[in-house]
Design a protein around this motif. Structure first.
Motif, mmCIF file in Angstrom:
data_model
loop_
_atom_site.group_PDB
_atom_site.id
_atom_site.type_symbol
_atom_site.label_atom_id
_atom_site.label_comp_id
_atom_site.label_asym_id
_atom_site.label_seq_id
_atom_site.Cartn_x
_atom_site.Cartn_y
_atom_site.Cartn_z
ATOM 1 N N ASN A 144 62.316 102.434 72.269
ATOM 2 C CA ASN A 144 62.864 103.497 71.371
ATOM 3 C C ASN A 144 62.874 103.498 69.501
ATOM 4 O O ASN A 144 62.681 104.842 69.216
ATOM 5 N N ALA A 145 63.287 101.842 68.983
ATOM 6 C CA ALA A 145 62.362 102.079 67.829
ATOM 7 C C ALA A 145 60.834 102.548 67.524
ATOM 8 O O ALA A 145 61.247 103.122 66.554
ATOM 9 N N PHE A 146 60.199 102.087 68.237
ATOM 10 C CA PHE A 146 59.256 102.781 67.590
ATOM 11 C C PHE A 146 58.810 103.997 67.572
ATOM 12 O O PHE A 146 57.798 104.736 67.295
ATOM 13 N N ALA A 147 59.200 104.674 68.815
ATOM 14 C CA ALA A 147 59.300 105.959 69.221
ATOM 15 C C ALA A 147 59.852 107.029 67.541
ATOM 16 O O ALA A 147 59.005 107.612 66.979
ATOM 17 N N GLN A 148 61.586 106.061 67.285
ATOM 18 C CA GLN A 148 62.015 106.691 66.137
ATOM 19 C C GLN A 148 60.084 106.271 64.758
ATOM 20 O O GLN A 148 60.482 107.173 64.017
ATOM 21 N N LEU A 149 59.645 105.323 64.704
ATOM 22 C CA LEU A 149 58.667 104.930 63.936
ATOM 23 C C LEU A 149 57.656 105.703 64.054
ATOM 24 O O LEU A 149 57.189 106.662 62.815
ATOM 25 N N TYR A 150 57.187 106.515 64.819
ATOM 26 C CA TYR A 150 56.198 106.460 64.999
ATOM 27 C C TYR A 150 57.001 108.242 64.377
ATOM 28 O O TYR A 150 55.714 109.002 63.612
ATOM 29 N N ASP A 151 57.060 109.120 64.825
ATOM 30 C CA ASP A 151 58.134 110.489 64.193
ATOM 31 C C ASP A 151 58.288 110.297 62.728
ATOM 32 O O ASP A 151 57.781 111.165 61.744
ATOM 33 N N ALA A 152 58.542 108.792 61.670
ATOM 34 C CA ALA A 152 58.867 108.667 60.773
ATOM 35 C C ALA A 152 57.515 108.553 60.202
ATOM 36 O O ALA A 152 57.265 109.318 59.244
ATOM 37 N N VAL A 153 56.207 108.068 60.823
ATOM 38 C CA VAL A 153 55.130 107.932 59.978
ATOM 39 C C VAL A 153 53.519 108.636 60.699
ATOM 40 O O VAL A 153 52.505 108.554 60.009
ATOM 41 N N SER A 154 54.058 109.391 62.200
ATOM 42 C CA SER A 154 52.941 109.801 61.794
ATOM 43 C C SER A 154 52.055 110.973 61.308
ATOM 44 O O SER A 154 50.490 110.841 61.194
ATOM 45 N N ALA A 155 53.087 111.869 60.641
ATOM 46 C CA ALA A 155 52.267 112.691 59.831
ATOM 47 C C ALA A 155 51.915 112.153 58.423
ATOM 48 O O ALA A 155 50.349 112.317 58.150
ATOM 49 N N ALA A 204 54.475 96.130 76.922
ATOM 50 C CA ALA A 204 53.869 97.466 77.284
ATOM 51 C C ALA A 204 53.830 98.376 75.789
ATOM 52 O O ALA A 204 55.004 98.620 74.797
ATOM 53 N N THR A 205 52.758 98.704 76.225
ATOM 54 C CA THR A 205 52.350 99.778 74.780
ATOM 55 C C THR A 205 53.565 101.180 75.022
ATOM 56 O O THR A 205 53.888 101.745 76.329
ATOM 57 N N PRO A 206 54.569 101.857 74.070
ATOM 58 C CA PRO A 206 55.076 102.253 74.599
ATOM 59 C C PRO A 206 53.819 104.133 75.083
ATOM 60 O O PRO A 206 52.952 104.169 74.677
ATOM 61 N N SER A 207 55.102 104.800 76.161
ATOM 62 C CA SER A 207 54.195 106.084 76.763
ATOM 63 C C SER A 207 54.677 107.354 76.736
ATOM 64 O O SER A 207 54.296 108.385 76.319
ATOM 65 N N GLY A 208 55.610 106.963 75.423
ATOM 66 C CA GLY A 208 56.709 107.939 75.291
ATOM 67 C C GLY A 208 56.065 109.139 74.183
ATOM 68 O O GLY A 208 55.084 109.950 74.532
ATOM 69 N N PRO A 209 56.023 108.896 72.698
ATOM 70 C CA PRO A 209 55.454 109.750 71.827
ATOM 71 C C PRO A 209 54.214 109.715 72.112
ATOM 72 O O PRO A 209 53.719 109.348 72.364
ATOM 73 N N GLN A 210 54.109 111.895 71.918
ATOM 74 C CA GLN A 210 52.598 112.055 71.817
ATOM 75 C C GLN A 210 52.506 112.648 70.519
ATOM 76 O O GLN A 210 53.397 112.888 69.875
ATOM 77 N N PRO A 211 51.501 112.563 69.596
ATOM 78 C CA PRO A 211 51.406 113.433 68.190
ATOM 79 C C PRO A 211 51.480 114.207 68.641
ATOM 80 O O PRO A 211 51.383 115.431 69.114
ATOM 81 N N SER A 212 52.237 114.367 67.207
ATOM 82 C CA SER A 212 53.577 116.036 66.996
ATOM 83 C C SER A 212 53.340 115.900 65.357
ATOM 84 O O SER A 212 52.637 117.082 64.826
ATOM 85 N N TRP A 213 52.381 114.528 65.066
ATOM 86 C CA TRP A 213 51.854 114.919 63.194
ATOM 87 C C TRP A 213 53.040 115.439 62.350
ATOM 88 O O TRP A 213 52.876 116.656 61.790
ATOM 89 N N GLY A 214 54.071 115.327 63.310
ATOM 90 C CA GLY A 214 55.325 116.010 62.493
ATOM 91 C C GLY A 214 55.609 115.427 60.440
ATOM 92 O O GLY A 214 54.924 114.390 60.347
ATOM 93 N N GLY A 215 56.705 115.540 59.590
ATOM 94 C CA GLY A 215 56.736 115.092 59.197
ATOM 95 C C GLY A 215 57.687 113.919 59.028
ATOM 96 O O GLY A 215 58.315 113.787 59.983
ATOM 97 N N ALA A 216 58.083 113.077 58.048
ATOM 98 C CA ALA A 216 58.405 111.503 58.400
ATOM 99 C C ALA A 216 59.459 111.973 58.057
ATOM 100 O O ALA A 216 60.195 113.184 57.065
#
Length: 198
Positions: free
Chosen positions: A34-45, A3-15
């Motif tokens: 967990n991998a997607f949460a890391q991916l999210y943090d890396a590319v969301s900004a 299922a879609t991760p419920s974890g990270p919310q938008p932070s729009w931080g740096g990669a």
């Protein structure tokens, strides 16, 4: 896929520098939240920045960036490193989403504009209406002036005064038949004078 991760919310931080995005995409494809949460943090900004340049509205850009990241999560199994880098693949998804949002907004605006122009009430031209009433009144006065005095009196009493034929006859002191004839002859002359077709 999980299922879609419920974890990270938008932070729009740096990669994160040196992050193995392709590896994180492969792990996400296996359902690793967990991998997607890391991916999210890396590319969301970067994704948000790209979307913002296309959409221009910050609130909508956040929405579109979230949709793009969700799409990346859902379709991560489709990423093929042989066809390009992970970041290019993700930014392409984000760009498409942003362009779709802009097109959708433009289409909506165009529909509203078209509807508005087709259904716009014609503005009431009070000046033209006033001029028209005055011209009509002037034509009626001119036509009434063309009647004989006896015809004009009978017509004015009957049609402007609201009297019945019997009352007109009484007011003018003439027989009923004479009053009716004066009114009829006056109306015929008015019609002719105003150019009204019978």
């Amino acid at each position: 896929m999980a299922a879609t991760p419920s974890g990270p919310q938008p932070s729009w931080g740096g990669a994160a520098v040196g992050t193995d995005l392709a590896g994180l995409l492969r792990a996400s494809a296996q359902g690793d939240e967990n991998a997607f949460a890391q991916l999210y943090d890396a590319v969301s900004a970067r994704i948000y920045g790209l979307v913002l340049r296309v959409v221009r509205d910050p609130a909508q850009s956040q929405e579109v960036a979230q949709e793009a990241l969700l799409d990346i999560w859902r379709t991560s199994a489709r990423f093929d490193p042989a066809r390009g880098s992970a970041v290019s693949w993700m930014l392409t998804i984000a760009h498409r989403k942003a362009v779709d949002r802009v097109r959708s907004a433009q289409a909506s605006t165009d529909r509203e504009d078209t509807y508005g122009s087709r259904n716009q009430e014609r503005t009431y031209d009070e000046t033209a209406e006033t001029v028209e009433r005055r011209l009509d009144a002037q034509r009626v006065r001119s036509a009434l002036d063309s009647l004989t005095e006896t015809q004009r009196s009978a017509v004015e009493l009957a049609y402007l005064g609201g009297y019945t034929h019997t009352e007109v006859a009484s007011l003018l002191g003439v027989p009923l038949g004479t009053a009716k004839t004066r009114i009829r002859d006056g109306l015929i002359r008015l019609r002719d004078s105003m150019g009204v077709q019978s």
